[in-house]
Scaffold this active site. Structure first.
Site, mmCIF file in Angstrom:
data_model
loop_
_atom_site.group_PDB
_atom_site.id
_atom_site.type_symbol
_atom_site.label_atom_id
_atom_site.label_comp_id
_atom_site.label_asym_id
_atom_site.label_seq_id
_atom_site.Cartn_x
_atom_site.Cartn_y
_atom_site.Cartn_z
ATOM 1 N N ASP A 39 0.772 -1.103 -0.149
ATOM 2 C CA ASP A 39 0.069 -0.008 0.040
ATOM 3 C C ASP A 39 0.768 1.373 -0.063
ATOM 4 O O ASP A 39 1.838 1.487 0.887
ATOM 5 C CB ASP A 39 -0.916 -0.040 1.342
ATOM 6 C CG ASP A 39 -1.649 1.107 1.507
ATOM 7 O OD1 ASP A 39 -1.874 1.826 0.463
ATOM 8 O OD2 ASP A 39 -2.102 1.420 2.790
ATOM 9 N N ASP A 43 -4.083 3.896 2.668
ATOM 10 C CA ASP A 43 -5.647 3.767 3.338
ATOM 11 C C ASP A 43 -5.766 2.208 3.588
ATOM 12 O O ASP A 43 -6.889 1.911 3.732
ATOM 13 C CB ASP A 43 -6.231 3.974 2.003
ATOM 14 C CG ASP A 43 -5.940 3.166 0.801
ATOM 15 O OD1 ASP A 43 -5.100 2.331 0.840
ATOM 16 O OD2 ASP A 43 -6.730 3.200 -0.301
ATOM 17 N N ASP A 47 -2.080 -1.234 -3.706
ATOM 18 C CA ASP A 47 -2.212 -0.315 -4.821
ATOM 19 C C ASP A 47 -1.203 -0.693 -5.936
ATOM 20 O O ASP A 47 -0.162 -1.234 -5.693
ATOM 21 C CB ASP A 47 -2.550 1.058 -4.525
ATOM 22 C CG ASP A 47 -1.489 1.635 -3.520
ATOM 23 O OD1 ASP A 47 -0.265 1.532 -3.893
ATOM 24 O OD2 ASP A 47 -1.866 2.550 -2.643
ATOM 25 N N ASP A 214 -10.385 -15.036 -16.351
ATOM 26 C CA ASP A 214 -11.356 -15.416 -15.292
ATOM 27 C C ASP A 214 -12.298 -16.479 -15.699
ATOM 28 O O ASP A 214 -13.012 -15.922 -16.870
ATOM 29 C CB ASP A 214 -11.938 -14.047 -14.612
ATOM 30 C CG ASP A 214 -12.365 -14.586 -13.448
ATOM 31 O OD1 ASP A 214 -11.444 -15.057 -12.432
ATOM 32 O OD2 ASP A 214 -13.729 -14.269 -13.349
ATOM 33 N N GLU A 277 -8.016 -19.684 -16.406
ATOM 34 C CA GLU A 277 -8.609 -20.206 -15.109
ATOM 35 C C GLU A 277 -9.743 -20.831 -15.537
ATOM 36 O O GLU A 277 -10.763 -20.506 -15.684
ATOM 37 C CB GLU A 277 -9.007 -19.115 -14.161
ATOM 38 C CG GLU A 277 -9.419 -19.610 -13.010
ATOM 39 C CD GLU A 277 -10.629 -19.074 -12.185
ATOM 40 O OE1 GLU A 277 -10.887 -19.445 -11.022
ATOM 41 O OE2 GLU A 277 -11.521 -18.577 -13.080
HETATM 42 C C1 GLC Z 1 -12.422 -16.627 -10.416
HETATM 43 C C2 GLC Z 1 -11.515 -15.586 -9.539
HETATM 44 C C3 GLC Z 1 -12.410 -15.561 -8.121
HETATM 45 C C4 GLC Z 1 -13.630 -14.847 -8.378
HETATM 46 C C5 GLC Z 1 -14.575 -15.550 -9.405
HETATM 47 C C6 GLC Z 1 -15.614 -14.744 -10.050
HETATM 48 O O1 GLC Z 1 -12.652 -17.692 -9.700
HETATM 49 O O2 GLC Z 1 -10.299 -16.137 -9.026
HETATM 50 O O3 GLC Z 1 -11.716 -14.602 -7.107
HETATM 51 O O4 GLC Z 1 -14.471 -14.630 -7.234
HETATM 52 O O5 GLC Z 1 -13.567 -15.840 -10.500
HETATM 53 O O6 GLC Z 1 -15.127 -13.769 -10.849
#
Ligand code: GLC
Length: 557
Positions: A39, A43, A47, A214, A277
């Site tokens: 950070d 805050d 960041d 994602d 992912e």
């Molecule tokens: C993926 C991310 C996770 C998030 C989900 C929804 O699994 O790694 O953190 O909550 O997608 O976007």
């Protein structure tokens, strides 16, 4: 008997490109969970400036690239995975200039930068969702069931718990596989495709070297949105194909993105990558995401979930290598991330196992992802008070594993993510801000506090406390990464299993042998060579090596 594995062959060249083997095939990539890394402004929230200031630390650690979790404009209903503007930096994290500065500084240091892209859903504050007419085209709306449409359109459940549908005040329902603040996009609409390609180009123009995609298994839903027929659906994720996850249709999207990435990279003489992912039920289905014309990498969550047990580890490793080799891709190993219990805790609360698991991972052929703090041996924080929690799954009485986590496949994960270390499975405990220096919170995280409280006993785990201590986990990671860069036999290339006693794994890489003792006690065996690096002190006497319990050793042969 020594068994020769099908070794990953060099990447097939994508048609029409003169690309070399690919930096990503054996890269070590460090995940920066931005809000918890460093950070700069006090805050209590990490960041981009804070991250930029700490890049020399990552260079010194010896990683090749950095993956930054979402820092885009967002109401933060799900830690930034609810994006309201994909081209803007949230003021919590800085400005676009800060992002630009970070990318430039990383490149000056020789580090590549990967950013997250979130294509399955947006925030409900996204302008598309805010406009009812646009929303009906670009998200998944359906009439409800029941006499007056008062029931959800089907029986799908949100990954975070509860129904996957929310009703608008206009009376219809929209799909949200995650939180209600994260409506699912309608990928049958070509405008959605066009927009995401434009978003990718925006960040590529700013200089990023790739995207972590994602929920890469989520965008396409089965036609007709069929019922599943029973509950506890979150437990099926990664265990079977679902009408909303791992549908074959997602691959056409990945193919289009690969064309974009290749075209962009070729025009500029660089290689930009996509990492999926994706939760797929088998290594073979996961490998579909890394076919030569799809993405470059896909996280190997089956390895992440493997029990600490020699046979289980070996069969996951074999299955992963065989599946990815069949499509000419490297395997992408990972042990921790921001969605799962940290591996020190998951592997039975044992730092010894965690250190051994890491050395095993870094000796395997392919690429590896590290999650910030694992190099310090950080455990999961298990005693966060409810009032500080932010994981949306917690508020929805959610699932027992991380939101993108695996099914509770008890065969492959006897003490799986859900229960490991007595965890409740929510994700704040792995997101506690990093300890950098000092004896007291916030341990140099920033000039203010930290958005989640750090344990009072982390003074000995800080970067400063571990630096220069050869017994520390930080120095183990540094040495391992240094050797990985220096020894030609590590990284991409062949591996073969070697004979080993029960409970022990042994395999060779060119010029190197790796032993892993998964048992809780010493094991003796003929010394296979000269120890190069070990996760615990190894002794060699009269040509007999004693491998400490829960240890991994790299031997020069
Ligand atoms: C993926 C991310 C996770 C998030 C989900 C929804 O699994 O790694 O953190 O909550 O997608 O976007």
């Amino acid at each position: 008997m020594t068994q020769e594995l099908t070794s990953p062959s060099p990447a097939p060249q994508a048609p029409g490109t003169g690309r070399g083997p690919g930096w990503w095939r054996d890269a070590v990539i460090y995940q920066v969970y931005v809000r918890s890394f460093a950070d700069s402004d006090g805050d209590g929230i990490g960041d981009l400036r804070g991250a930029r200031e700490r890049l020399p630390y990552l260079k010194d650690l010896g990683v090749d690239a950095v993956w930054l979790t979402p820092f885009y404009a967002s109401p933060q209903a799900d830690g930034g995975y609810d994006v309201a503007d994909y081209r803007a930096v949230d003021p919590l994290f800085g400005t676009l200039q800060d992002a630009d500065d970070l990318i430039r500084t990383a490149h000056d240091l020789g580090l590549r930068v990967i950013v997250d892209i979130v294509p399955n859903h947006t925030s409900d504050r996204h302008p598309w969702f805010q406009d009812p007419a646009l929303a009906r085209q670009r998200y998944i709306f359906r009439p409800g069931k029941g006499e007056s449409g008062e029931l959800p359109p089907n029986d799908w459940e949100s990954v975070f718990g509860g129904p996957a549908w929310a009703r608008t005040d206009r009376g219809d329902w929209y799909l949200h596989l995650f939180a209600p603040e994260q409506p699912d996009l309608n990928w049958d609409n070509p405008e959605v495709h066009t927009e995401f390609e434009a978003i990718m180009r925006f960040w590529l123009d700013l200089g990023v070297d790739g995207f972590r995609i994602d929920v890469a298994h989520g965008m396409i839903k089965a036609p007709g949105l069929p019922d599943i027929g029973h509950g506890a659906q979150a437990q099926l994720i990664g265990a079977q194909v679902l009408p909303f996850f791992d549908q074959d249709g997602v691959h056409a999207i990945h193919r289009a993105w690969r064309r974009l990435l290749d075209g962009y990279g070729d025009a500029r003489g660089k290689q930009v990558i996509g990492v999926a992912e994706a939760w797929a039920p088998t290594a073979e289905r996961l490998a579909l995401y890394v076919r030569p014309d799809e993405l470059h990498q896909a996280f190997n969550f089956q390895f992440l979930n493997a029990p600490w047990q020699a046979d289980g580890l070996r069969s996951v490793i074999d299955a992963s290598l065989a599946a990815t080799a069949s499509v000419g891709a490297p395997t992408t190993w990972v042990l921790s991330n921001h969605d799962v219990v940290r591996h020190t805790t998951r592997l039975g609360g044992s730092l010894a196992r965690a250190r051994a698991a890491t050395l095993l991972m870094l000796a395997l052929p392919g690429s590896a992802y590290l999650y910030q703090g694992e190099e310090l041996g950080l455990p999961e924080v298990t005693d966060l008070p409810d009032e500080v929690r932010q994981d949306p799954a917690f508020f929805r009485g959610g699932r027992e594993t991380g939101p993108a986590g695996p099914g509770t496949d008890t065969e492959s994960a006897p003490d799986g993510v859900a229960t490991a270390g007595g965890q409740d499975g929510f994700r704040d405990g792995c997101r506690v801000p990093l300890p950098w220096s000092g004896e007291l919170p916030p341990y140099g995280f920033g000039p203010g506090g930290s958005w989640l409280p750090q344990p009072a006993d982390w003074g000995g785990l800080t970067v400063a406390a571990q630096t220069g201590d050869p017994a520390s986990t930080l120095e183990l990671y540094r040495t391992a990464l240094e050797l990985r860069r220096r020894l030609p036999g590590l990284g991409d290339g062949p591996m073969s299993w070697a004979p080993a006693p029960d409970g022990v794994l042994a395999f060779t890489r060119p010029g190197l042998l790796c032993t892993v003792n998964t048992l809780g006690h010493d094991v003796g065996l003929p010394a296979p060579g000269t120890p190069l690096l070990s996760s615990a002190p190894v002794t060699v006497d009269d040509a007999t090596a004693r491998l400490p319990g829960d240890s991994c050793t790299w031997w020069a042969i």
